[in-house]
Each structure stands twice: as C-alpha cells, then as structure tokens.
Design a protein around this motif. Structure first.
Motif, short mmCIF file in Angstrom:
data_model
loop_
_atom_site.label_atom_id
_atom_site.label_comp_id
_atom_site.label_asym_id
_atom_site.label_seq_id
_atom_site.Cartn_x
_atom_site.Cartn_y
_atom_site.Cartn_z
N GLY A 388 0.75 -1.31 0.23
CA GLY A 388 0.08 0.01 -0.06
C GLY A 388 0.96 1.48 -0.08
O GLY A 388 0.63 2.18 -0.50
N ALA A 389 2.25 1.32 0.72
CA ALA A 389 2.85 2.44 0.83
C ALA A 389 3.48 2.65 -0.70
O ALA A 389 3.49 3.97 -1.07
CB ALA A 389 3.83 2.10 1.68
N ILE A 390 4.01 1.60 -1.27
CA ILE A 390 4.42 1.97 -2.81
C ILE A 390 3.55 2.34 -3.62
O ILE A 390 3.50 3.36 -4.27
CB ILE A 390 5.39 0.80 -3.12
CG1 ILE A 390 6.38 1.17 -4.33
CG2 ILE A 390 4.53 -0.51 -3.43
CD1 ILE A 390 7.50 1.70 -3.99
N LEU A 391 2.14 1.74 -3.43
CA LEU A 391 1.15 2.02 -4.42
C LEU A 391 0.66 3.69 -4.12
O LEU A 391 0.43 4.24 -4.86
CB LEU A 391 -0.22 1.36 -4.29
CG LEU A 391 -1.22 1.54 -5.03
CD1 LEU A 391 -1.16 1.26 -6.44
CD2 LEU A 391 -2.35 0.86 -4.45
N GLY A 392 0.43 3.70 -2.81
CA GLY A 392 0.15 5.07 -2.36
C GLY A 392 1.17 6.35 -3.04
O GLY A 392 0.80 7.29 -3.43
N PRO A 405 12.05 8.14 -9.62
CA PRO A 405 11.82 6.68 -9.24
C PRO A 405 12.27 6.44 -7.86
O PRO A 405 13.08 7.10 -7.22
CB PRO A 405 12.61 5.87 -10.01
CG PRO A 405 12.79 6.69 -11.37
CD PRO A 405 12.85 8.20 -10.83
N MET A 406 11.50 5.44 -7.32
CA MET A 406 11.76 5.38 -5.63
C MET A 406 11.62 3.81 -5.43
O MET A 406 10.46 3.02 -5.70
CB MET A 406 10.56 6.19 -4.98
CG MET A 406 10.25 5.99 -3.46
SD MET A 406 11.90 6.94 -2.83
CE MET A 406 10.96 8.26 -1.85
N ASN A 407 12.46 3.67 -4.36
CA ASN A 407 12.54 2.06 -3.93
C ASN A 407 11.53 2.22 -2.79
O ASN A 407 11.12 3.40 -2.03
CB ASN A 407 13.91 1.85 -3.17
CG ASN A 407 14.91 1.57 -4.14
OD1 ASN A 407 15.95 1.95 -4.35
ND2 ASN A 407 14.45 0.46 -5.08
N VAL A 408 10.96 1.11 -2.07
CA VAL A 408 10.31 1.09 -0.72
C VAL A 408 10.97 1.33 0.18
O VAL A 408 12.17 0.91 0.31
CB VAL A 408 9.81 -0.28 -0.84
CG1 VAL A 408 10.38 -1.51 -0.80
CG2 VAL A 408 8.40 -0.24 0.31
N ASN A 409 10.38 2.05 1.08
CA ASN A 409 11.15 2.54 2.37
C ASN A 409 10.22 3.00 3.39
O ASN A 409 9.08 3.31 3.17
CB ASN A 409 12.35 3.56 2.16
CG ASN A 409 11.70 4.84 1.60
OD1 ASN A 409 11.16 5.84 2.36
ND2 ASN A 409 11.61 5.11 0.48
N PHE A 410 10.93 2.81 4.67
CA PHE A 410 9.90 3.24 5.91
C PHE A 410 9.10 4.74 5.67
O PHE A 410 8.22 4.87 6.50
CB PHE A 410 10.32 2.77 7.33
CG PHE A 410 10.64 1.46 7.43
CD1 PHE A 410 9.23 0.43 7.49
CD2 PHE A 410 11.87 1.02 7.54
CE1 PHE A 410 9.57 -0.76 7.55
CE2 PHE A 410 11.76 -0.41 7.77
CZ PHE A 410 10.96 -1.46 7.99
N GLY A 411 9.99 5.64 5.01
CA GLY A 411 9.22 6.66 4.95
C GLY A 411 8.18 6.95 4.01
O GLY A 411 7.56 7.89 4.14
#
Ligand code: FAD
Length: 449
Positions: A388-392, A405-411
């Motif tokens: 959900g975080a990457i989709l959002g 472009p962005m990797n998944v991360n807790f931010g």
C-alpha cells in the motif's frame, strides 16, 4: 471471459499475468524478446534479471524490502515463489540463481492453461479492441510504444532519463544546525514561507566538500547510455563542481535569501536546501543534487553537509536511462490511466524502482484487473502495508512536480508513534503492516477461483 492483454514479460508483467490467470482470467502476454531485443536483456526468458541477482534484504522484521517480500509471498506471488525456490547463499539477502529463477517463471507462465504468450513488439498504443490492458514494458520500453504513450499523455509526462537526488528521513536531520525557511521567506503555492530545510556551510567546510566531490568515485554510464547527453538543467553535482569551485555556490547551493537562526550574525557561504518529497512530510530531497557518485561515496560525502552528519538516506542519487511516467499525475489509485481507464501501468515504468517493487506493482495491477474482469471493484491494500505504501506513493503521495523513481522504504509509510525509536520503530512498522495485510487478504482473498 475475454482476455486481459499484458504488454511486457519482465518482472511486473509476468507477475500481473500470473495473478490474473490464478483468478480464472485469461491473459495474452506480449513479450517482444527475442524478436526485438533491448539494450540490457540478453536472453529470451521471461523475468530476466538484467543486472544483479539479488532482491536485497529478506528481513521482514526490520527492513522495508524484506517486508515487501513477505507481503508478496502471502499474496501468492509467482516471482517470490520462484526466487525462494532458486535462492543462493547471500547472508541476509534474497539472491537467486538467475537462470534457474527466470527459467522457473517462464515455465510457470508458458505452462499456465489460461496464459498465451505472444512474442512480438506492441509498437504503438494498444488497439481499441483490447478493453483491458496492463503495460509493463519497463525502463527500456521500446521507442515506438514510448513515443505513442508520450504523445498521448503529453510531452512532460514520460521521462527517458531519471535524475535522482538523494532523499533523507526528516527525523535524521539535525535541526540544531539546519533550519526551516523558504528563500526570502516566500510562501510557494500552499506553502508557509518555511517550506525548505537549509544546511549552511562556512567557507572552509564548502571547500572541503567540493574537494571531496572532485575526488570521489563515480559510476560510469553504460555504453548504450552514453549517447544521451546531460540535460543542462539537471547536471550531476560532481560535473558542476568540475566546472569551477564556485559553480555550485552560484547554482543549487546559492546562499541568498536565507538567514541561519543558529548563527544570525554570519551570512552563510553556501547552502544546501532540502525540499519535502512526500505528502506525509517524512522525506526530504537534496535539491539539485542528482549525481553519479558511487552510493558509498554519496553517504560519506553528503554526511559532510552541516546538519546531515547523521543523515539516514531513504534513497541515494543516480542518473540512468529509464522510461517512466509521471504516475502521481496520470494514474488513478488502481493504476489506471485517468484519461483512458482501459489501460493500466505496472512495474518500473510507473516510477517505482527495483526488481521487487516492479514485481509488487505488477502483482497489484494483476489483482486490480482481475477484480474488474470478474465484475468487482479493485481493492487497494492498506497504506500501512509495504504494498500500500509503494502504491500510495506512485499514485498520489509523491510530489508530481519532482517525481523520480523510488524504492520502498519506511518513509513512505504513515509514521508510527514517535516515542518508539531505533530498531523498535522498524519492528512497529512491519508488525502493523503484516497485521493489516492479513485483514485485507481476508476481505479480498489471494486466489478467488
Ligand atoms: P522489465 O523487467 O525490463 O520488463 C519489461 C519487458 O517488456 C521486457 O522483457 C521487454 O523486452 C518488454 N518490452 C518492452 N517494450 C515492449 C513492447 N513495446 N512490446 C512488447 N514487449 C516490450 N533493479 C534492481 O533491483 N537491481 C538491479 O540490479 C537493477 N539493475 C538494472 C540495470 C539496468 C541496466 C536497468 C535498465 C534497470 C535495472 N534495475 C535494477 C531496475 C529495474 O528493477 C529492472 O529494470 C526491472 O527489470 C524492472 O521490471 P519491469 O518488469 O518493470 O521491466
């Protein structure tokens, strides 16, 4: 049921096709290799790994990409199943035998009774007769299709190169040295006049920083990337530094219109500005700091910036050939092109970054397209999960004006209670994610057939 057409048999397209077929939806998967090669692929296998053979950390408790692995496993991911089956020793990372991995994905896809693989390039916008399409053609989308997408979505909507500036977690910035202020206190649209974080240099600190940039190790462009010139507007900072010791001080590091409240009597010699990068306000990018320095060098040198001595990086900088959409502007929350909802996008072309993230967005696109084909509504995963975080992020959370472009991360996750610190904080993110994922999966099962 009429088929859903998936274009591109890479990590995202293979996963999307699998998710569709496992739900009883027929798929035609169009892959142009080997009829038409790309500059980076060297086989005709589906899901070929073009560079490293690693999916990065497999730690689902303390690492965001490890969490994404676990979520994908729980969603019945083909890519994760084949990665687990062909794993090679790599410490805490999930690394695979690349031929075994791609071979297993190819066998599963070509052997699925509901999937037909057609080898050939889709050289323009998909025909109108295809009423549901997933475009997952990756960073090296073939030029005719890329041009067609660009003319349909608009000049500024599809990039052919990324120019990635590093991003830091706000909580790791030392605000006893840095401060919030917009140049000349000007509030931008919707801003407050305190929209940027500023990090000021004394003269000797600036000189040492420039020296470090000049002597740092860089990553070379690949042979086929060399024909693409730098855009003057987004030169790597080390190239700017090479042009003269003051070039950066008159460019992205200019100190004008800013007063350091920690040292109001001294005019800053140079300033690095950090701009909010996501709607949650947890991430800040270093404005104008796109770079081809090696990652280890970036971490070392950017921690020389006053206020960033203990910075934690959500993403380091880069510059590559990379075809990607301005997804926050163009796509809806179910990855559909707003202007033509029969077309969805998935994988790296949406502006996510990395093998696992690409496959994850493919997994979601497949689930969404299947739900629609079966007469239901796409159900998005909770924003507290890695999926959900990457989709959002790609469909609205990121700033469309500076999208890269962005990797998944807790931010990318809504913050947990700020009193929880250190390693416990990561555990709090991952526990919450897996709990919420289970609730979502119960409501929308992994396999509906
Ligand atoms: P891909 O895996 O590239 O799949 C896209 C597929 O679409 C390809 O098979 C292509 O042949 C096909 N295709 C393209 N156009 C058409 C068309 N018009 N018609 C039909 N088929 C078409 N990420 C990492 O995590 N680690 C790395 O080490 C890494 N290294 C990379 C190295 C390079 C050189 C590049 C370019 C990217 C790298 N990436 C890496 C980034 C990214 O994760 C991968 O590119 C990943 O494969 C993206 O998955 P995808 O499914 O979106 O695209």
């Amino acid at each position: 049921l009429s088929p859903v057409h998936v274009i591109g048999g890479g990590l995202a397209g293979s996963e999307a096709a699998w998710q569709l077929a496992q739900r009883g939806v027929p798929v035609v998967l169009h892959e142009m290799r080997p009829v038409r090669p790309t500059e980076a692929h060297s086989t005709d296998q589906l899901a070929e790994l073009v560079c490293s053979n690693s999916f990065r950390s497999d730690d689902a408790e303390y690492n965001a990409v490890g969490l994404l692995h676990e979520e994908m496993r729980r969603c019945g991911s083909l890519i994760l199943r084949c990665a687990d089956a062909h794993k090679v020793p790599a410490g805490g990372a999930l690394a695979m035998d690349r031929d075994g991995f791609a071979g297993a994905v190819t066998e599963a896809i070509t052997g699925h009774p509901l999937i037909t693989v057609e080898r050939g390039e889709v050289a323009g916008l998909p025909p109108e007769a295809w009423d549901s399409v997933v475009i997952a053609t990756g960073p090296l989308t073939s030029p005719p299709l890329a041009e067609a997408i660009r003319s349909f979505t608009g000049e500024e909507s599809l990039a052919f190169f990324d120019a990635i500036a590093p991003i830091v977690y706000l909580e790791s910035v030392d605000l006893s040295k840095a401060w919030f202020q917009s140049r000349y206190d000007k509030p931008g649209p919707g801003g407050t006049g305190k929209d940027y974080i500023n990090c000021a240099f004394e003269k000797d600190e600036y000189r040492a920083f420039i020296d470090a940039l000049l002597t740092a190790e860089k990553v070379d462009f690949k042979e086929w990337e060399k024909s693409t010139p730098y855009f003057e507007g987004c030169l790597p900072i080390e190239v700017m530094a090479e042009r003269g010791v003051d070039t950066l001080r008159y460019g992205p590091m200019k100190p004008v219109g800013l007063t350091n409240p920690h040292k109001p009597e001294r005019r800053p010699y140079a300033v690095v500005q950090l701009r909010q990068d996501n709607a949650l306000g947890t991430l800040y990018n270093l404005v104008g700091f796109q770079t081809k320095l090696r990652h280890a060098e970036q971490a070392r040198i950017f921690r020389m910036i006053p206020g960033l001595e203990k910075a934690e990086f959500a993403r380091l900088g880069g510059l590559h050939r990379n075809t990607f959409l301005n997804s926050p502007r163009l796509l809806d929350g179910a990855l559909r092109l707003k202007a033509q909802p029969r077309i969805r996008f998935a994988g790296q072309v949406t502006g996510c970054e990395g093998y696992v993230e690409s496959a994850a967005v493919g997994l979601l696109a497949g689930r969404f397209a299947a739900a629609e084909r079966l007469g239901g509504e796409p159900s998005a995963p909770p924003v507290t999960t890695a999926l959900g975080a990457i989709l959002g992020h790609i469909t609205g959370g990121a700033n469309a004006d500076t999208y890269q472009p962005m990797n998944v991360n807790f931010g990318l996750f809504p913050p947990v209670d700020e009193r929880i610190r250190g390693r416990d904080r990561k555990l709090a993110y991952t526990r919450r994610a897996l709990e919420d994922l289970e609730g979502w999966l119960k409501a929308a099962p992994a396999v509906a057939v």
